[in-house]
Enzyme design. Structure first.
Site, PDB file in Angstrom:
ATOM      1  N   LYS A  14       0.834  -1.209   0.000  1.00  0.00           N
ATOM      2  CA  LYS A  14       0.000   0.000   0.000  1.00  0.00           C
ATOM      3  C   LYS A  14       0.869   1.260   0.000  1.00  0.00           C
ATOM      4  CE  LYS A  14      -1.906  -1.136   3.954  1.00  0.00           C
ATOM      5  NZ  LYS A  14      -1.143  -2.392   4.228  1.00  0.00           N
ATOM      6  N   ARG A  89      -8.991   0.027   9.348  1.00  0.00           N
ATOM      7  CA  ARG A  89      -8.430  -1.298   9.580  1.00  0.00           C
ATOM      8  C   ARG A  89      -9.329  -2.163  10.433  1.00  0.00           C
ATOM      9  NH1 ARG A  89      -2.549   0.092   8.773  1.00  0.00           N
ATOM     10  NH2 ARG A  89      -1.320  -1.729   9.288  1.00  0.00           N
ATOM     11  N   ARG A 128      12.145  -4.659   4.374  1.00  0.00           N
ATOM     12  CA  ARG A 128      11.642  -3.284   4.160  1.00  0.00           C
ATOM     13  C   ARG A 128      12.509  -2.240   4.857  1.00  0.00           C
ATOM     14  NH1 ARG A 128       5.421  -1.918   5.208  1.00  0.00           N
ATOM     15  NH2 ARG A 128       5.792  -2.901   7.222  1.00  0.00           N
ATOM     16  N   ARG A 161      12.015  -0.506  10.450  1.00  0.00           N
ATOM     17  CA  ARG A 161      11.080  -0.330  11.557  1.00  0.00           C
ATOM     18  C   ARG A 161      11.271  -1.423  12.605  1.00  0.00           C
ATOM     19  NH1 ARG A 161       5.430   0.253   8.460  1.00  0.00           N
ATOM     20  NH2 ARG A 161       4.799  -0.917  10.308  1.00  0.00           N
ATOM     21  N   ARG A 172       1.783  -9.267  14.221  1.00  0.00           N
ATOM     22  CA  ARG A 172       0.903  -8.371  13.461  1.00  0.00           C
ATOM     23  C   ARG A 172      -0.030  -9.164  12.559  1.00  0.00           C
ATOM     24  NH1 ARG A 172       5.386  -4.900  10.966  1.00  0.00           N
ATOM     25  NH2 ARG A 172       3.789  -3.801   9.815  1.00  0.00           N
TER      26      ARG A 172
HETATM   27  P1  ADP Z   1       1.957  -1.620   7.651  1.00  0.00           P
HETATM   28  O1  ADP Z   1       2.289  -0.634   6.546  1.00  0.00           O
HETATM   29  O2  ADP Z   1       3.072  -2.617   7.810  1.00  0.00           O
HETATM   30  O3  ADP Z   1       0.629  -2.243   7.503  1.00  0.00           O
HETATM   31  P2  ADP Z   1       1.472   0.720   9.253  1.00  0.00           P
HETATM   32  O4  ADP Z   1       2.629   1.614   9.096  1.00  0.00           O
HETATM   33  O5  ADP Z   1       0.262   1.019   8.448  1.00  0.00           O
HETATM   34  O6  ADP Z   1       1.949  -0.784   8.999  1.00  0.00           O
HETATM   35  O7  ADP Z   1       1.035   0.646  10.777  1.00  0.00           O
HETATM   36  C1  ADP Z   1       1.993   0.426  11.796  1.00  0.00           C
HETATM   37  C2  ADP Z   1       1.245   0.186  13.101  1.00  0.00           C
HETATM   38  O8  ADP Z   1       0.466   1.357  13.433  1.00  0.00           O
HETATM   39  C3  ADP Z   1       0.239  -0.957  13.076  1.00  0.00           C
HETATM   40  O9  ADP Z   1       0.835  -2.221  13.317  1.00  0.00           O
HETATM   41  C4  ADP Z   1      -0.718  -0.541  14.190  1.00  0.00           C
HETATM   42  O10 ADP Z   1      -0.141  -0.791  15.471  1.00  0.00           O
HETATM   43  C5  ADP Z   1      -0.781   0.980  14.013  1.00  0.00           C
HETATM   44  N1  ADP Z   1      -1.862   1.385  13.103  1.00  0.00           N
HETATM   45  C6  ADP Z   1      -1.737   1.972  11.884  1.00  0.00           C
HETATM   46  N2  ADP Z   1      -2.944   2.210  11.342  1.00  0.00           N
HETATM   47  C7  ADP Z   1      -3.861   1.754  12.231  1.00  0.00           C
HETATM   48  C8  ADP Z   1      -5.292   1.696  12.243  1.00  0.00           C
HETATM   49  N3  ADP Z   1      -6.036   2.173  11.228  1.00  0.00           N
HETATM   50  N4  ADP Z   1      -5.883   1.155  13.329  1.00  0.00           N
HETATM   51  C9  ADP Z   1      -5.169   0.700  14.374  1.00  0.00           C
HETATM   52  N5  ADP Z   1      -3.835   0.700  14.423  1.00  0.00           N
HETATM   53  C10 ADP Z   1      -3.166   1.231  13.361  1.00  0.00           C
HETATM   54  P1  ADP Z   2       2.324  -1.804   3.189  1.00  0.00           P
HETATM   55  O1  ADP Z   2       2.313  -0.298   3.136  1.00  0.00           O
HETATM   56  O2  ADP Z   2       1.106  -2.419   2.570  1.00  0.00           O
HETATM   57  O3  ADP Z   2       2.594  -2.330   4.555  1.00  0.00           O
HETATM   58  P2  ADP Z   2       4.807  -1.508   1.687  1.00  0.00           P
HETATM   59  O4  ADP Z   2       4.389  -0.667   0.535  1.00  0.00           O
HETATM   60  O5  ADP Z   2       5.593  -0.892   2.764  1.00  0.00           O
HETATM   61  O6  ADP Z   2       3.536  -2.313   2.274  1.00  0.00           O
HETATM   62  O7  ADP Z   2       5.618  -2.756   1.053  1.00  0.00           O
HETATM   63  C1  ADP Z   2       6.209  -3.737   1.906  1.00  0.00           C
HETATM   64  C2  ADP Z   2       7.583  -4.108   1.348  1.00  0.00           C
HETATM   65  O8  ADP Z   2       7.421  -4.808   0.118  1.00  0.00           O
HETATM   66  C3  ADP Z   2       8.479  -2.907   1.040  1.00  0.00           C
HETATM   67  O9  ADP Z   2       9.821  -3.287   1.371  1.00  0.00           O
HETATM   68  C4  ADP Z   2       8.305  -2.694  -0.458  1.00  0.00           C
HETATM   69  O10 ADP Z   2       9.493  -2.140  -1.048  1.00  0.00           O
HETATM   70  C5  ADP Z   2       8.062  -4.112  -0.962  1.00  0.00           C
HETATM   71  N1  ADP Z   2       7.113  -4.174  -2.087  1.00  0.00           N
HETATM   72  C6  ADP Z   2       6.003  -3.439  -2.280  1.00  0.00           C
HETATM   73  N2  ADP Z   2       5.350  -3.803  -3.409  1.00  0.00           N
HETATM   74  C7  ADP Z   2       6.073  -4.830  -3.945  1.00  0.00           C
HETATM   75  C8  ADP Z   2       5.917  -5.656  -5.122  1.00  0.00           C
HETATM   76  N3  ADP Z   2       4.881  -5.507  -5.951  1.00  0.00           N
HETATM   77  N4  ADP Z   2       6.856  -6.597  -5.345  1.00  0.00           N
HETATM   78  C9  ADP Z   2       7.895  -6.764  -4.492  1.00  0.00           C
HETATM   79  N5  ADP Z   2       8.094  -6.032  -3.371  1.00  0.00           N
HETATM   80  C10 ADP Z   2       7.192  -5.066  -3.096  1.00  0.00           C
END
Ligand code: ADP
Ligand code: ADP
Length: 229
Positions: A14, A89, A128, A161, A172
């Site tokens: 995302k 979420r 990542r 992170r 998670r």
């Molecule tokens: P990822 O990109 O790996 O899904 P995020 O950066 O979006 O992780 O979120 C990191 C952490 O922040 C989550 O594991 C959760 O603890 C918190 N968080 C983010 N968005 C939400 C949400 N909409 N509701 C509850 N917790 C959230």
């Molecule tokens: P989210 O925001 O959904 O948690 P991220 O965009 O941070 O996910 O992506 C998670 C990891 O996967 C990052 O290290 C990113 O560079 C990698 N990634 C994202 N999209 C792809 C893809 N289509 N193929 C391979 N790796 C990807």
């Protein structure tokens, strides 16, 4: 007002898709994870509270999250629309979003699920790196920056992170995927859900998201296929 929800498990891609989509649509990205990380870094009371949950791989409680989100949605740059990354979420958050938009006479235009199987999610999160300035994501193998340790988009430093350590990643998944299923159901029953195959390359996923948005009129059909440049 164009409100586009990007849905997907942690690590689905995302945050990778959101910045270029933001440019194509001309509306900002609102990522609650980034808002929480900024609050943690600034040491605000909300940040201190949120950190306990984030470190444990749990969702931050809805009451705190919705408050933070609505404050952001109310800022002037969100008036023409927003791309939501990581919100809603939970079903409670999805309903809170519907209510907040309903008060403005608006609704979610499209919810796009980036679908990726769990073993691939773990591979993605364990490699990542994200930038300090804006959380732009990279991957040490799949999507490396042009200069090691530096964000291509804003030049800030890249870091890993704490919650991307393998133990927390597994927590998670366990704690968050059930709630994601409810949110998917929320948009499926509202008729606004599209699903794209997140196992494709980053550019192919961008094209698929554009096609999904063009199908519901959020993007004009002519911009389809231009995402990959
Ligand atoms: P990822 O990109 O790996 O899904 P995020 O950066 O979006 O992780 O979120 C990191 C952490 O922040 C989550 O594991 C959760 O603890 C918190 N968080 C983010 N968005 C939400 C949400 N909409 N509701 C509850 N917790 C959230
Ligand atoms: P989210 O925001 O959904 O948690 P991220 O965009 O941070 O996910 O992506 C998670 C990891 O996967 C990052 O290290 C990113 O560079 C990698 N990634 C994202 N999209 C792809 C893809 N289509 N193929 C391979 N790796 C990807």
């Amino acid at each position: 007002m164009n409100v586009v929800v990007l849905l997907g498990a942690p690590g689905a891609g995302k945050g990778t898709q959101a910045p270029s989509l933001s440019e194509r649509l001309g509306i900002p990205v609102v990522a609650t994870g980034d808002l929480f990380r900024a609050a943690v870094r600034d040491g605000t009371p909300l940040g201190v509270e949120a950190k306990r949950y984030m470190d444990a791989g749990q969702l931050v409680p809805d009451e705190i999250t919705v408050r933070l989100f609505l404050e952001r949605l109310g800022r002037p740059d969100a008036a023409a629309g927003v791309i939501l990354d990581g919100f809603p979420r939970t079903a409670v958050q999805a309903t809170a979003l519907d209510v907040a938009l309903g008060e403005r006479g608006e609704r979610v235009a499209a919810a796009v699920l980036v679908d990726v199987p769990q073993d691939e999610l773990i591979r993605r999160m364990s490699g990542r790196w994200i930038c300090r300035a804006a959380g732009h994501p990279y991957h040490e193998v799949f999507s490396p920056p042009s200069t090691a340790g530096v964000c291509d988009l804003d030049g800030s430093e890249l870091y890993q992170r704490a919650d991307d350590q393998p133990d927390t990643v597994r927590k998670r998944m366990d704690q968050q995927l059930g709630a994601l299923g409810e949110v998917i159901e929320h948009y499926r029953s509202a008729g606004t859900l599209s699903t794209v195959d997140g196992l494709q390359s980053i550019d192919e996923v961008a094209v698929a998201i554009d096609a999904a948005l063009a199908a519901v009129g959020v993007l004009p059909a002519m911009s389809m296929g231009q995402a990959a440049g």
